[in-house]
Design an enzyme around this catalytic site. Structure first.
Site, PDB file in Angstrom:
ATOM      1  N   GLU A 182      29.177  40.106  41.550  1.00 21.70           N
ATOM      2  CA  GLU A 182      28.331  38.943  41.220  1.00 21.70           C
ATOM      3  C   GLU A 182      28.504  37.812  42.236  1.00 21.70           C
ATOM      4  O   GLU A 182      28.949  36.709  41.899  1.00 21.70           O
ATOM      5  CB  GLU A 182      28.638  38.446  39.812  1.00 21.70           C
ATOM      6  CG  GLU A 182      28.294  39.471  38.751  1.00 21.70           C
ATOM      7  CD  GLU A 182      28.391  38.935  37.329  1.00 21.70           C
ATOM      8  OE1 GLU A 182      29.152  37.992  37.093  1.00 21.70           O
ATOM      9  OE2 GLU A 182      27.710  39.474  36.451  1.00 21.70           O
ATOM     10  N   GLU A 378      26.552  46.816  35.281  1.00 19.13           N
ATOM     11  CA  GLU A 378      27.044  46.114  34.098  1.00 19.13           C
ATOM     12  C   GLU A 378      25.883  45.865  33.155  1.00 19.13           C
ATOM     13  O   GLU A 378      24.846  45.339  33.580  1.00 19.13           O
ATOM     14  CB  GLU A 378      27.632  44.737  34.449  1.00 19.13           C
ATOM     15  CG  GLU A 378      28.984  44.774  35.077  1.00 19.13           C
ATOM     16  CD  GLU A 378      29.594  43.390  35.240  1.00 19.13           C
ATOM     17  OE1 GLU A 378      29.347  42.504  34.390  1.00 19.13           O
ATOM     18  OE2 GLU A 378      30.317  43.199  36.225  1.00 19.13           O
TER      19      GLU A 378
HETATM   20  C1  BG6 Z   1      30.000  39.531  34.369  1.00 21.37           C
HETATM   21  C2  BG6 Z   1      31.302  39.836  35.040  1.00 21.37           C
HETATM   22  O1  BG6 Z   1      29.739  38.187  34.607  1.00 21.37           O
HETATM   23  O2  BG6 Z   1      29.874  39.616  32.998  1.00 21.37           O
HETATM   24  C3  BG6 Z   1      32.365  40.424  34.154  1.00 21.37           C
HETATM   25  O3  BG6 Z   1      31.143  40.595  36.206  1.00 21.37           O
HETATM   26  C4  BG6 Z   1      32.244  39.844  32.760  1.00 21.37           C
HETATM   27  O4  BG6 Z   1      33.598  40.232  34.744  1.00 21.37           O
HETATM   28  C5  BG6 Z   1      30.875  40.205  32.192  1.00 21.37           C
HETATM   29  O5  BG6 Z   1      33.258  40.230  31.901  1.00 21.37           O
HETATM   30  C6  BG6 Z   1      30.645  39.773  30.763  1.00 21.37           C
HETATM   31  O6  BG6 Z   1      30.921  38.423  30.627  1.00 21.37           O
HETATM   32  P1  BG6 Z   1      31.933  37.877  29.533  1.00 21.37           P
HETATM   33  O7  BG6 Z   1      32.127  36.470  29.872  1.00 21.37           O
HETATM   34  O8  BG6 Z   1      31.273  38.097  28.236  1.00 21.37           O
HETATM   35  O9  BG6 Z   1      33.182  38.689  29.696  1.00 21.37           O
END
Ligand code: BG6
Length: 481
Positions: A182, A378
């Site tokens: 990211e 993701e």
């Molecule tokens: C992304 C990141 O921003 O979202 C992860 O690459 C992160 O590291 C994921 O865990 C989900 O966000 P969060 O804040 O719910 O863990």
């Protein structure tokens, strides 16, 4: 009706990041890293944004990354569970300071190298393709102290040294790489993304865009190096994606959305095309940003374009140019991306808006813009789960979320013909939340017994979504029931 599936060899799997799962932060020669000093609690966001300086572990704070889910000692069990789900791919990150404890050591730490070698060999044993993020919110503290993080150009050589060590060691084990997780997060969480702590009164835009320039150069050099050392490697960039929708058809709102999207696409424009987009120069000039541009930078960027575009997608975003409307409809909570509530969408417990069609929109937009293969690395739902007395976890909400998003991705592949290499759902096993530091915000298909205060046995349990996802993978995405 024929339900079409996914191409053969589609990389189904899950994703984690070292700092959110490994723990063992001070074991076997590992050096301290930025994420190790981002605390749980109300100060977390201030530290993550670079607004409060905390470069060591201070009294009275707890640090979730120190133990996380202790994958450092559980990786065999965890990868066995991934294999049981049928994973074809496991996205993970290497902790820079396990390899180079001070960030730029001449000799890598053998214990760190050996640890990941074990993991990659285990993946091979189960025919799981590793997909490795080189830097996932992870800047060595020694380099932050020495250089102030990515604001300094010397970070590039340190990063390339680290890449050189891991590319050489894992050249026969890892083919898929990502340079920075990211990368656009640098603008929103500057300490997490780039090890930057802002000084009183300094021009933040100038600091952030110079840091961005350094990361972009580092990324380009890593791409070139990967291709030299591992000729069949595929190395990509990574965007925190999610299109900005205008709150209304007012052209002012449309323009606002376009500008906000550009903040994020800027990085990928450079990584995919090898040059700064024209508008970026104009914008920086207007904002008084002066990039420390060296003669050779043009060629470095041009020669280091990525092989594919990877991205995270959780939600779309909605925006307006009208400050009053913004004020009135602003998303509640301490959101990373400032946006207004989209009245057409439902929200998760943490206020992230659920928009499966937005994933298809994002896939199409990215492909229209870059014409490079995409990789969804993701996607998932952060939710509260309940471990029942009999060791089961019923999470139909997570299955619903994943089903709808996989359907949207399937439409993008089948109906729109877009090349997508794979899908790795986020936090396939419960891990620490990056934004909140909580364990309660769970994404996993494997439950880990640990709570926000650090209590629990760390025992792993299969959730209902575990069995559902296994079936999805077995059927190569044709059976989503
Ligand atoms: C992304 C990141 O921003 O979202 C992860 O690459 C992160 O590291 C994921 O865990 C989900 O966000 P969060 O804040 O719910 O863990």
């Amino acid at each position: 009706m024929t339900v079409k599936g996914f191409p053969e060899g589609f990389l189904w799997g899950g994703a984690t990041a070292a700092n959110q799962c490994e723990g063992g932060f001070d074991l076997d020669g590992r050096g301290l890293s930025s994420v190790d000093v981002v605390p749980f609690g109300p100060e977390r966001m201030k530290v993550a944004r670079g607004e409060r300086k905390m470069l060591s572990c201070e009294e009275g704070f707890s640090y979730p990354a120190h133990e996380a889910i202790d994958m450092y000692h559980h990786y065999e069990e965890d990868i066995r569970l991934f294999a049981e789900m049928g994973f074809k791919c496991y996205r993970m990150s290497i902790a820079w300071t396990r390899i180079l404890p001070n960030g730029d050591d001449d000799t890598p730490n053998e214990a760190g190298l050996a640890f990941y070698e074990e993991i990659f060999k285990l993946c091979k044993k189960y025919s799981i393709e590793p997909l490795v993020t080189i830097d996932h919110f992870d800047t060595p503290i020694a380099l932050i102290e020495k250089y102030g993080g990515w604001r300094d150009r010397r970070m590039i050589d340190a990063y390339v040294k680290y890449c050189d060590a891991i590319f050489r060691r894992y050249k026969d084990l890892v083919k898929y790489w990502i340079t920075f997780n990211e990368i656009n997060m640098l603008l929103h969480m500057s300490f997490m993304g780039a090890g930057i702590v802002f000084n009183e009164g300094e021009d933040r835009q100038n600091v952030m865009y110079n840091a961005a320039h350094h990361e972009l150069l580092a990324s380009a050099r890593a791409v070139k190096l990967a291709h030299e050392i591992i000729p069949d490697s595929r190395i990509g960039c990574m965007l925190a994606a999610g299109q900005f929708y205008p709150y209304s058809p007012n052209p002012e709102d449309i323009w606002d959305g376009l500008e906000k999207d550009r903040d994020n696409y800027f990085f990928i424009d450079v990584q995919a095309r090898g040059a700064y987009p024209v508008w970026a120069w104009k914008r920086m000039e207007k904002a008084g940003v002066k990039i420390d541009w060296h003669e050779e930078d043009r060629e470095v960027l041009r020669e280091g374009t990525v092989d594919y575009i990877s991205f995270s997608y959780y939600a779309s975003r909605c925006t307006t140019a009208d400050p009053e409307v913004f004020e009135k409809h602003q998303r509640p909570g301490n959101a990373v991306f400032k946006a207004v509530v989209n009245p057409y969408l439902k929200s998760t417990e943490w206020g992230w808006q659920i928009d499966p069609l937005g994933l298809r929109v994002t896939i199409n937009t990215l492909y229209d813009r870059y014409q490079k293969p995409l990789f969804i690395v993701e996607n998932g739902l952060g939710a509260t789960d309940k471990l029942e007395d009999d060791g089961t976890v019923h999470d139909p909400y997570r299955i619903d979320y994943m089903r709808q998003h996989i359907e949207a991705m399937r439409d993008a592949v089948n109906e729109d013909g877009i090349p997508v290499l794979g899908y790795t759902s986020w936090g396939c096993i419960d891990i620490v939340s990056a934004s909140t530091g909580e364990m309660k915000k769970r994404y996993g298909m494997i439950y880990v017994d640990k709570d926000n205060d650090g209590n629990g046995t760390l025992k792993r349990y299969r959730k209902d979504s575990f069995y559902w996802y296994k079936k999805v993978i077995e059927s190569n995405g044709t059976d989503l029931s």
